[in-house]
Scaffold this active site. Structure first.
Site, short mmCIF file in Angstrom:
data_model
loop_
_atom_site.label_atom_id
_atom_site.label_comp_id
_atom_site.label_asym_id
_atom_site.label_seq_id
_atom_site.Cartn_x
_atom_site.Cartn_y
_atom_site.Cartn_z
CE LYS A 170 -3.56 2.75 0.53
NZ LYS A 170 -4.66 2.99 -0.39
CE LYS A 238 -4.11 7.69 7.02
NZ LYS A 238 -3.89 6.45 6.28
P1 NAP Z 1 -13.16 8.31 7.33
O1 NAP Z 1 -14.30 8.61 6.42
O2 NAP Z 1 -12.60 9.42 8.14
O3 NAP Z 1 -13.62 7.10 8.29
C1 NAP Z 1 -12.84 6.62 9.33
C2 NAP Z 1 -13.75 5.90 10.30
O4 NAP Z 1 -12.96 5.34 11.33
C3 NAP Z 1 -14.77 6.82 10.94
O5 NAP Z 1 -16.05 6.25 10.75
C4 NAP Z 1 -14.39 6.86 12.41
O6 NAP Z 1 -15.46 6.70 13.30
C5 NAP Z 1 -13.54 5.62 12.58
N1 NAP Z 1 -12.44 5.83 13.54
C6 NAP Z 1 -11.31 6.55 13.36
N2 NAP Z 1 -10.55 6.51 14.46
C7 NAP Z 1 -11.22 5.74 15.35
C8 NAP Z 1 -10.95 5.33 16.68
N3 NAP Z 1 -9.82 5.71 17.31
N4 NAP Z 1 -11.86 4.58 17.31
C9 NAP Z 1 -13.01 4.21 16.69
N5 NAP Z 1 -13.32 4.55 15.44
C10 NAP Z 1 -12.43 5.32 14.77
O7 NAP Z 1 -11.93 7.69 6.51
P2 NAP Z 1 -11.93 6.77 5.20
O8 NAP Z 1 -11.74 7.62 4.00
O9 NAP Z 1 -13.04 5.80 5.27
O10 NAP Z 1 -10.50 6.02 5.41
C11 NAP Z 1 -10.34 4.92 6.29
C12 NAP Z 1 -8.97 4.26 6.02
O11 NAP Z 1 -8.94 3.79 4.67
C13 NAP Z 1 -7.77 5.21 6.17
O12 NAP Z 1 -6.69 4.52 6.73
C14 NAP Z 1 -7.47 5.62 4.74
O13 NAP Z 1 -6.12 6.00 4.56
C15 NAP Z 1 -7.82 4.34 3.99
N6 NAP Z 1 -8.20 4.51 2.58
C16 NAP Z 1 -9.10 5.49 2.20
C17 NAP Z 1 -9.46 5.62 0.86
C18 NAP Z 1 -10.43 6.68 0.39
O14 NAP Z 1 -10.52 6.92 -0.84
N7 NAP Z 1 -11.19 7.33 1.25
C19 NAP Z 1 -8.91 4.75 -0.10
C20 NAP Z 1 -8.04 3.75 0.31
C21 NAP Z 1 -7.69 3.64 1.64
P3 NAP Z 1 -16.62 7.78 13.58
O15 NAP Z 1 -17.46 7.81 12.32
O16 NAP Z 1 -17.36 7.21 14.71
O17 NAP Z 1 -15.93 9.07 13.83
#
Ligand code: NAP
Length: 291
Positions: A170, A238
């Protein structure tokens, strides 16, 4: 299968919905009540903690933000390890540092939980359409057992090697996409500044050697000025930090990632962290205008 899911954000929500769609039983917990609602409406069972999720599951998946979050939901109070029955597999699909993934896997193994690092590529669209690319590290036997769950969320699932190997893959992916989004922004800004229609420039390049998914998808959204996340700029910052930290540890050069990291620092520092990563084009435009 009985599957638990923690982290129901932009990516996690549609991934969890696809598991339900594929006929799996889902137990979910989230830190904010509001994040749970679409899953409860789709038939998932709501839990009061990650430990409670683990107690009801054969496999638990986390899709949170960064390494401290994975650590908290797995090894923290009321975390997965506290509720895990023997033989539980924890699949972390967040993007975190390979060294952090290995460290968490070791500590989970000491508590009887086998962890796979299985980060994804393909963005929100891939998560919704269950066409993610999934790169897996950890014990191969655990990978075989988790395959039905992974196959319900992705189209291309690849076992790479030992613990951390998925996150190394990744990080390589993020070198290409992190530098790639800057290259696309730079090219489209160059076309516009030259008085040539960037829409036509993108179209022409798509058929040639410079064609790529980054040019296709990110390029289109840059032209549409659609800065709604997608992939938040602070997440890309990040990921560049992960690449630079690992390069520091390994004693190797990652010069283009270093430049990308600097620009993401300024983008996030300037207040655009919650916007999509493509807002880097606004930064280039401002800098080009001498602002
Ligand atoms: P996001 O929309 O910010 O969602 C993250 C989720 O994780 C939120 O629902 C949050 O909960 C939860 N969370 C974060 N910290 C937490 C903790 N300490 N305890 C409990 N729950 C926690 O982010 P995302 O875009 O889905 O990305 C998630 C991961 O996938 C990241 O590592 C990112 O780098 C990776 N990723 C993202 C993409 C993309 O296009 N978005 C593509 C590939 C990989 P709450 O809703 O309750 O706040």
């Amino acid at each position: 299968m009985r599957i638990g899911f923690i982290g129901l954000g932009i990516m996690g929500r549609p991934m969890a919905l696809n598991l339900i769609g594929a006929g799996h039983e889902l137990a979910v917990w989230s830190r904010r009540e509001a994040s749970l609602e679409p899953l409860l409406a789709a038939g998932a069972r709501g839990c009061r903690s990650a430990a409670e999720v683990a107690a009801q599951s054969e496999i638990v998946i986390s899709m949170v933000a960064d390494a401290p979050d994975v650590e908290q939901v797995t090894l923290g109070p009321q975390g997965v390890a506290e509720g895990a029955a023997a033989g539980l597999i924890h699949v972390d699909m967040s993007t975190i540092a390979p060294s952090a993934a290995r460290s968490i896997a070791e500590r989970l193994a000491a508590r009887g939980v086998s962890m796979l690092d299985a980060p994804v590529s393909g963005g929100e669209i891939g998560a919704v359409q269950a066409t993610l690319t999934i790169m897996v590290g950890g014990e191969e036997a655990a990978y075989e057992r988790a395959l039905p769950a992974l196959g319900a969320m992705g189209r291309s699932v690849t076992y790479i090697g030992a613990s951390g190997a998925g996150q190394v893959t990744k990080a390589c992916n993020q070198i290409l996409t992190g530098v790639g989004v800057l290259m696309v922004a730079e090219a489209l800004n160059f076309a516009r500044a030259s008085g040539v229609d960037p829409v036509r420039v993108r179209e022409a390049m798509l058929g040639g050697f410079a064609g790529s998914k980054v040019l296709e998808n990110h390029g289109q959204r840059m032209l549409d000025r659609n800065f709604k996340p997608g992939f938040k700029a602070w997440m890309h910052q990040k990921d560049m930090r992960i690449v630079l930290d690992e390069a520091h540890r390994l004693g190797i050069m990652t010069p283009t990632s270093a430049i990308a990291a600097q620009l993401f620092n300024v983008l996030v520092g300037g207040g655009d962290g919650e916007q999509d990563t493509i807002s880097v084009i606004k930064l280039l435009e401002r800098m080009s205008a001498g602002e």
